[in-house]
Design a protein around this motif. Structure first.
Motif, PDB file in Angstrom:
ATOM      1  N   TRP A 181       0.852  -1.191   0.000  1.00  0.00           N
ATOM      2  CA  TRP A 181       0.000   0.000   0.000  1.00  0.00           C
ATOM      3  C   TRP A 181       0.883   1.235   0.000  1.00  0.00           C
ATOM      4  O   TRP A 181       1.775   1.371   0.819  1.00  0.00           O
ATOM      5  CB  TRP A 181      -0.861  -0.007   1.265  1.00  0.00           C
ATOM      6  CG  TRP A 181      -1.946   1.003   1.232  1.00  0.00           C
ATOM      7  CD1 TRP A 181      -1.918   2.237   1.812  1.00  0.00           C
ATOM      8  CD2 TRP A 181      -3.210   0.882   0.611  1.00  0.00           C
ATOM      9  NE1 TRP A 181      -3.093   2.890   1.575  1.00  0.00           N
ATOM     10  CE2 TRP A 181      -3.915   2.066   0.832  1.00  0.00           C
ATOM     11  CE3 TRP A 181      -3.820  -0.124  -0.135  1.00  0.00           C
ATOM     12  CZ2 TRP A 181      -5.195   2.286   0.358  1.00  0.00           C
ATOM     13  CZ3 TRP A 181      -5.096   0.097  -0.602  1.00  0.00           C
ATOM     14  CH2 TRP A 181      -5.767   1.287  -0.350  1.00  0.00           C
ATOM     15  N   MET A 182       0.619   2.120  -0.954  1.00  0.00           N
ATOM     16  CA  MET A 182       1.353   3.386  -0.995  1.00  0.00           C
ATOM     17  C   MET A 182       0.429   4.438  -1.577  1.00  0.00           C
ATOM     18  O   MET A 182      -0.599   4.125  -2.156  1.00  0.00           O
ATOM     19  CB  MET A 182       2.608   3.270  -1.839  1.00  0.00           C
ATOM     20  CG  MET A 182       2.335   3.091  -3.317  1.00  0.00           C
ATOM     21  SD  MET A 182       3.768   2.706  -4.257  1.00  0.00           S
ATOM     22  CE  MET A 182       3.900   0.990  -3.873  1.00  0.00           C
ATOM     23  N   LYS A 208       5.443  11.539  -3.602  1.00  0.00           N
ATOM     24  CA  LYS A 208       5.916  12.908  -3.794  1.00  0.00           C
ATOM     25  C   LYS A 208       6.786  13.363  -2.623  1.00  0.00           C
ATOM     26  O   LYS A 208       7.766  14.065  -2.811  1.00  0.00           O
ATOM     27  CB  LYS A 208       4.738  13.874  -3.969  1.00  0.00           C
ATOM     28  CG  LYS A 208       4.013  13.721  -5.282  1.00  0.00           C
ATOM     29  CD  LYS A 208       4.887  14.018  -6.478  1.00  0.00           C
ATOM     30  CE  LYS A 208       5.253  15.468  -6.563  1.00  0.00           C
ATOM     31  NZ  LYS A 208       6.028  15.836  -7.736  1.00  0.00           N
ATOM     32  N   ALA A 209       6.426  12.954  -1.412  1.00  0.00           N
ATOM     33  CA  ALA A 209       7.162  13.376  -0.224  1.00  0.00           C
ATOM     34  C   ALA A 209       8.560  12.759  -0.161  1.00  0.00           C
ATOM     35  O   ALA A 209       9.524  13.437   0.215  1.00  0.00           O
ATOM     36  CB  ALA A 209       6.379  13.016   1.039  1.00  0.00           C
ATOM     37  N   ASP A 210       8.665  11.478  -0.534  1.00  0.00           N
ATOM     38  CA  ASP A 210       9.964  10.795  -0.435  1.00  0.00           C
ATOM     39  C   ASP A 210      10.028   9.669  -1.469  1.00  0.00           C
ATOM     40  O   ASP A 210       9.874   8.495  -1.137  1.00  0.00           O
ATOM     41  CB  ASP A 210      10.153  10.244   0.970  1.00  0.00           C
ATOM     42  CG  ASP A 210      11.583   9.795   1.243  1.00  0.00           C
ATOM     43  OD1 ASP A 210      12.381   9.674   0.277  1.00  0.00           O
ATOM     44  OD2 ASP A 210      11.904   9.564   2.420  1.00  0.00           O
ATOM     45  N   VAL A 234       0.776  17.377  -5.422  1.00  0.00           N
ATOM     46  CA  VAL A 234      -0.201  16.955  -4.430  1.00  0.00           C
ATOM     47  C   VAL A 234      -1.236  18.062  -4.280  1.00  0.00           C
ATOM     48  O   VAL A 234      -0.903  19.242  -4.257  1.00  0.00           O
ATOM     49  CB  VAL A 234       0.490  16.672  -3.078  1.00  0.00           C
ATOM     50  CG1 VAL A 234      -0.522  16.428  -1.980  1.00  0.00           C
ATOM     51  CG2 VAL A 234       1.446  15.497  -3.206  1.00  0.00           C
ATOM     52  N   GLY A 235      -2.502  17.678  -4.193  1.00  0.00           N
ATOM     53  CA  GLY A 235      -3.570  18.648  -3.943  1.00  0.00           C
ATOM     54  C   GLY A 235      -4.088  19.353  -5.175  1.00  0.00           C
ATOM     55  O   GLY A 235      -4.858  20.304  -5.058  1.00  0.00           O
ATOM     56  N   GLY A 236      -3.690  18.909  -6.365  1.00  0.00           N
ATOM     57  CA  GLY A 236      -4.150  19.547  -7.588  1.00  0.00           C
ATOM     58  C   GLY A 236      -5.651  19.483  -7.770  1.00  0.00           C
ATOM     59  O   GLY A 236      -6.240  20.319  -8.458  1.00  0.00           O
ATOM     60  N   GLN A 261      -4.017  11.579   2.897  1.00  0.00           N
ATOM     61  CA  GLN A 261      -3.733  13.017   2.947  1.00  0.00           C
ATOM     62  C   GLN A 261      -4.214  13.602   1.630  1.00  0.00           C
ATOM     63  O   GLN A 261      -3.536  13.470   0.612  1.00  0.00           O
ATOM     64  CB  GLN A 261      -2.233  13.262   3.092  1.00  0.00           C
ATOM     65  CG  GLN A 261      -1.637  12.649   4.318  1.00  0.00           C
ATOM     66  CD  GLN A 261      -0.120  12.651   4.252  1.00  0.00           C
ATOM     67  OE1 GLN A 261       0.482  12.918   3.226  1.00  0.00           O
ATOM     68  NE2 GLN A 261       0.496  12.349   5.377  1.00  0.00           N
ATOM     69  N   PHE A 262      -5.388  14.190   1.623  1.00  0.00           N
ATOM     70  CA  PHE A 262      -5.924  14.751   0.387  1.00  0.00           C
ATOM     71  C   PHE A 262      -5.405  16.151   0.194  1.00  0.00           C
ATOM     72  O   PHE A 262      -5.365  16.964   1.015  1.00  0.00           O
ATOM     73  CB  PHE A 262      -7.446  14.769   0.393  1.00  0.00           C
ATOM     74  CG  PHE A 262      -8.069  13.401   0.436  1.00  0.00           C
ATOM     75  CD1 PHE A 262      -7.812  12.481  -0.567  1.00  0.00           C
ATOM     76  CD2 PHE A 262      -8.892  13.030   1.458  1.00  0.00           C
ATOM     77  CE1 PHE A 262      -8.388  11.228  -0.549  1.00  0.00           C
ATOM     78  CE2 PHE A 262      -9.485  11.782   1.491  1.00  0.00           C
ATOM     79  CZ  PHE A 262      -9.226  10.888   0.484  1.00  0.00           C
TER      80      PHE A 262
END
Length: 118
Positions: free
Chosen positions: A3-4, A10-12, A85-87, A117-118
């Motif tokens: 699961w990812m 994007k973070a790491d 992220v968050g687009g 984390q949306f």
């Protein structure tokens, strides 16, 4: 099952790629890991896709944002968005976001420990 999330990637990206490699039983050394991180970066994949698409194959003319096929104008398809992220916040209205949240909470009852984390 592994699961990812896109947000984790994007973070790491290096950490997530290492996790994938270990999961499939193909651990990578540092040089290999760095090469995969580079090759799978959004910018590199976007550049490769733009070079791979041959507008002349399907379209007679290719102008900015519009392609033409046998006299019929067709809006250009964008394969990648921004890779951020968050687009979704720039796509959905507040009402659409609230409607999604409502359905999501209903459908995820019993799985409150699964968080995103949306």
């Amino acid at each position: 099952m592994l699961w990812m999330t896109f947000e984790d990637m994007k973070a790491d990206p290096k950490k997530v790629i290492k996790k994938i490699a270990d999961f499939i039983g193909r651990p990578l050394n540092e040089d290999q890991l760095d090469a995969v991180v580079h090759a799978t970066s959004f910018q590199v994949m976007k550049e490769r896709n733009e070079r791979a698409v041959n507008p002349g194959f399907f379209f007679e003319k290719c102008e900015k944002g519009v392609r033409e096929k046998k006299g019929e104008k067709i809006q250009r398809v964008q394969w990648q968005r921004k890779g951020e992220v968050g687009g979704w916040k720039n796509t959905f209205t507040v009402a659409q976001s609230e409607a999604f949240d409502k359905v999501y909470k209903e459908q995820m009852k019993g799985y409150e420990d699964v968080t995103y984390q949306f």
